[in-house]
Design an enzyme around this catalytic site. Structure first.
Site, mmCIF file in Angstrom:
data_model
loop_
_atom_site.group_PDB
_atom_site.id
_atom_site.type_symbol
_atom_site.label_atom_id
_atom_site.label_comp_id
_atom_site.label_asym_id
_atom_site.label_seq_id
_atom_site.Cartn_x
_atom_site.Cartn_y
_atom_site.Cartn_z
ATOM 1 N N ALA A 12 0.815 -1.212 0.000
ATOM 2 C CA ALA A 12 0.000 0.000 0.000
ATOM 3 C C ALA A 12 0.851 1.265 0.000
ATOM 4 C CB ALA A 12 -0.994 -0.047 1.156
ATOM 5 N N SER A 13 0.588 2.143 0.929
ATOM 6 C CA SER A 13 1.227 3.466 0.911
ATOM 7 C C SER A 13 2.708 3.450 1.216
ATOM 8 C CB SER A 13 0.500 4.407 1.864
ATOM 9 O OG SER A 13 -0.761 4.734 1.317
ATOM 10 N N MET A 14 3.238 2.312 1.641
ATOM 11 C CA MET A 14 4.690 2.254 1.816
ATOM 12 C C MET A 14 5.409 2.433 0.481
ATOM 13 S SD MET A 14 5.338 -0.558 4.785
ATOM 14 C CE MET A 14 4.144 -1.780 4.278
#
Length: 192
Positions: free
Chosen positions: A83-85
């Site tokens: 995801a946002s990583m």
């Protein structure tokens, strides 16, 4: 540090304890209850984890399922969405391109994504969006936490159409931070 030394390989650290790897390995059994507690507390259906020592995967363990419907188990090769990583990787790629002289952070985004050249800004004195605005989530676009997951199906052509359609604004660029998946999707186009 000179520019030439930053591109060379960093020295490998050395540790004086000759039994360090064995001690780390013997401690690995102690971390499973921590991961099981974390998974139970957050209702995670499955977990895989590992311990890396000196660049080598020394220990890996998994439990639970990777697919609740099929009960397919998690194993060391299960791929999880991060995801946002991915935003950290995108930011690093942009900075590497900057360091290589391929782009500038204060350049207009439309230089790299021409579909955004026709944006209608929220005020007549709005600063045009730069790469720096995208990196710092200060493009002026509204916070869009769940929006990004619903765009994963879009291919490059669909994204170009999406960019040309324009954007909504919450502020002029450079005014404030607002979490923006859209900004990082644009950065992904620039990286490409």
């Amino acid at each position: 540090m000179s520019k030439s030394s930053t591109s060379s390989t960093l020295p490998v650290p050395t540790f004086p304890d000759p039994d360090r790897r064995e001690r780390v390995l013997s401690a690995c059994a102690l971390i499973e209850p921590i991961f099981r507690h974390h998974a139970a507390a957050r209702h995670l259906p499955g977990v895989a984890y590992g311990v890396v020592v000196d660049g080598e995967l020394m220990f890996s363990h998994s439990f639970g399922v990777r697919n609740v419907a099929t009960a397919a188990p998690v194993d060391a090769d299960t791929v999880f969405r991060i995801a946002s990583m991915t935003k950290s990787f995108a930011a690093l790629a942009i900075l590497q391109l900057r360091d290589a002289g391929k782009l500038r952070l204060d350049e207009l985004v439309a230089t790299y994504v021409p579909e955004l050249a026709t944006l209608t800004y929220p005020t007549t004195d709005s600063a045009p969006i730069t790469l720096r605005h995208l990196l710092t989530m200060a493009a002026g676009w509204p916070q869009d936490d769940p929006w990004g997951d619903r765009q994963l199906y879009r291919n490059d052509t669909a994204m170009s159409d999406f960019y040309r359609a324009g954007v909504s604004w919450s502020n002029p660029p450079g005014i404030t931070f607002e979490y923006s998946n859209y900004a990082y999707m644009v950065l992904g186009r620039i990286i490409t």
